[in-house]
Design an enzyme around this catalytic site. Structure first.
Site, PDB file in Angstrom:
ATOM      1  N   TYR A   1     -45.900  11.292   3.551  1.00  0.00           N
ATOM      2  CA  TYR A   1     -44.747  10.860   2.751  1.00  0.00           C
ATOM      3  C   TYR A   1     -43.483  10.951   3.604  1.00  0.00           C
ATOM      4  O   TYR A   1     -42.687  10.007   3.674  1.00  0.00           O
ATOM      5  CB  TYR A   1     -44.617  11.738   1.504  1.00  0.00           C
TER       6      TYR A   1
ATOM      7  N   LYS B   1     -40.819   8.019   4.842  1.00  0.00           N
ATOM      8  CA  LYS B   1     -39.386   8.032   4.521  1.00  0.00           C
ATOM      9  C   LYS B   1     -38.541   8.175   5.802  1.00  0.00           C
ATOM     10  O   LYS B   1     -37.449   7.617   5.874  1.00  0.00           O
ATOM     11  CB  LYS B   1     -39.060   9.151   3.516  1.00  0.00           C
TER      12      LYS B   1
ATOM     13  N   ASN C   1     -36.781   0.535  -4.676  1.00  0.00           N
ATOM     14  CA  ASN C   1     -37.056   1.824  -5.314  1.00  0.00           C
ATOM     15  C   ASN C   1     -38.537   2.203  -5.267  1.00  0.00           C
ATOM     16  O   ASN C   1     -38.871   3.371  -5.098  1.00  0.00           O
ATOM     17  CB  ASN C   1     -36.592   1.768  -6.778  1.00  0.00           C
TER      18      ASN C   1
ATOM     19  N   GLY D   1     -40.241  -1.654  -8.715  1.00  0.00           N
ATOM     20  CA  GLY D   1     -40.809  -0.476  -9.405  1.00  0.00           C
ATOM     21  C   GLY D   1     -39.934  -0.023 -10.557  1.00  0.00           C
ATOM     22  O   GLY D   1     -39.674   1.176 -10.719  1.00  0.00           O
ATOM     23  N   ALA D   2     -39.490  -0.993 -11.390  1.00  0.00           N
ATOM     24  CA  ALA D   2     -38.452  -0.689 -12.391  1.00  0.00           C
ATOM     25  C   ALA D   2     -39.001  -0.308 -13.765  1.00  0.00           C
ATOM     26  O   ALA D   2     -38.230  -0.135 -14.697  1.00  0.00           O
ATOM     27  CB  ALA D   2     -37.514  -1.892 -12.523  1.00  0.00           C
ATOM     28  N   SER D   3     -40.319  -0.159 -13.887  1.00  0.00           N
ATOM     29  CA  SER D   3     -40.861   0.052 -15.242  1.00  0.00           C
ATOM     30  C   SER D   3     -41.039   1.521 -15.603  1.00  0.00           C
ATOM     31  O   SER D   3     -41.411   1.849 -16.719  1.00  0.00           O
ATOM     32  CB  SER D   3     -42.218  -0.657 -15.372  1.00  0.00           C
TER      33      SER D   3
ATOM     34  N   ALA E   1     -43.312  10.979   6.828  1.00  0.00           N
ATOM     35  CA  ALA E   1     -43.389   9.973   7.906  1.00  0.00           C
ATOM     36  C   ALA E   1     -42.876   8.629   7.394  1.00  0.00           C
ATOM     37  O   ALA E   1     -42.096   7.946   8.073  1.00  0.00           O
ATOM     38  CB  ALA E   1     -44.831   9.847   8.395  1.00  0.00           C
TER      39      ALA E   1
ATOM     40  N   SER F   1     -35.305   9.912   0.362  1.00  0.00           N
ATOM     41  CA  SER F   1     -35.677  11.200  -0.216  1.00  0.00           C
ATOM     42  C   SER F   1     -35.220  12.309   0.723  1.00  0.00           C
ATOM     43  O   SER F   1     -34.962  12.056   1.908  1.00  0.00           O
ATOM     44  CB  SER F   1     -37.202  11.239  -0.343  1.00  0.00           C
TER      45      SER F   1
END
Ligand SMILES: NC(=O)c1ccc[n+]([C@@H]2O[C@H](COP(=O)([O-])OP(=O)(O)OC[C@H]3O[C@@H](n4cnc5c(N)ncnc54)[C@H](OP(=O)(O)O)[C@@H]3O)[C@@H](O)[C@H]2O)c1
Length: 294
Positions: A156, A160, A91, A11-13, A158, A143
């Site tokens: 979310y 993480k 990420n 997810g680096a963009s 749950a 997070s």
């Protein structure tokens, strides 16, 4: 053994992933790094738009982390050409905004798939190579939502919490091979990421419908989170710097706070007696007295 480190980022963009990519490109001046920057095929164009182009020591590759074939394909290509992944930065992630009542089973599985199942599957792909080389670093972007749950963020949190649990177990499992596992826990980051937060079908309806029993939950939480993100001291770049520091450490810890508010939330959770903590949090939810009045 070569001192070159091969770093794979998902997810680096955009967002934090892009900030990590930029920091890594800068870090290449000091360290011998080979970067493999990935994004979903439809998002690859963003690298060019950001001036990040492919070269010998920077690969840009498509990777939808939920796609098993793509996961295996990229790890095999790195293994056969570069000798394997030395640092994996998981990420990529999404944040659904929804109360428990408004998440259907497919939506829940989708969220769990992106934030928990897929990073763990990708980790499974790189671990045999790391064990063989007796070195490696897994950096999972968690997070504050992975240490405390907030209303409308149930699924979310749950995902993480699950990532935190699996990473904690993995930390002990792979330490004998000199492979480290670190959870970087950012709190609120100053960015417009909240504008992209998807609602589930039911939570979107509830958020729009003033007569819905949960309308106030969404309305006030959305405003609260937007404000918190606008005012946040942490930025994607400051969190990215924490990630780089983890990479530089010989023996990184299991958990690293990504921002000051993460330190504060963690302290609250550890220091306050449990019952008081939940009561305190509830009392301080935005306009909570108006919730549930319909
Ligand atoms: N923003 C915050 O305040 C905050 C706070 C704490 C933790 N975090 C965590 O930080 C990480 C990055 O978040 P962000 O704020 O930078 O969010 P973002 O700007 O929305 O970026 C999310 C990234 O994940 C990628 N992604 C989503 N689904 C994917 C998939 N199936 N395969 C591959 N990539 C996928 C997205 O790719 P596309 O562009 O192709 O969709 C995008 O690159 C997440 O793990 C998030 O939970 C964020």
């Amino acid at each position: 053994m070569s001192d070159r480190q091969v770093v794979l980022v998902t997810g680096a963009s955009v967002g934090l992933g892009l900030a990590i990519a930029r920091r890594l490109l800068h870090e290449q001046r000091k360290q011998n790094l080979h970067l493999v920057l990935t994004a979903r095929a439809g998002s690859l164009h963003r690298f060019g738009e950001q001036g990040i182009v492919e070269r010998d020591d920077v690969w840009i590759r498509p990777l939808d982390i939920t796609d098993a074939e793509q996961r295996v394909c990229i790890v095999n290509e790195i293994a056969s050409t570069l000798g394997g992944v030395d640092v994996l930065i998981n990420n990529a992630g999404v944040v659904y905004r929804s109360c428990v009542e408004h998440v259907t089973e497919p939506e829940r599985l989708h969220q769990m798939n992106i934030n928990f199942r897929s990073p763990i599957e990708l980790t499974r792909c790189v671990l045999p190579g790391m064990r063989q080389k007796r070195r490696g670093k897994i950096i999972n972007i968690s997070s504050v939502g992975g240490m405390m749950a907030m209303p409308t963020m149930s699924v979310y949190s749950a995902s993480k919490f699950a990532l935190e649990g699996a990473s904690e177990a993995l930390y002990y499992e792979v330490k004998p091979w000199n492979v480290s596992v670190t959870l970087v826990q950012p709190g609120f980051m100053r960015s417009d990421a909240f504008e992209k937060v998807p609602y589930t079908t039911l939570s979107a309806d509830a958020s729009d419908d003033h007569q819905n029993p949960y309308h106030e939950h969404y309305h006030h939480m959305e405003q609260f989170i937007a404000k918190a993100m606008h005012r946040a001291l942490a930025t994607p770049d400051s969190v990215a710097l924490k990630v780089i520091r983890v990479m530089r450490r010989r023996s990184p810890p299991l958990r690293v706070y990504g921002s000051l508010d993460a330190v504060l939330f963690s302290a609250l959770r550890r220091v306050l007696p449990r019952r008081f903590y939940n009561w305190f949090l509830y009392r301080n939810l935005p306009h909570v007295r108006r919730w549930g009045k319909r």
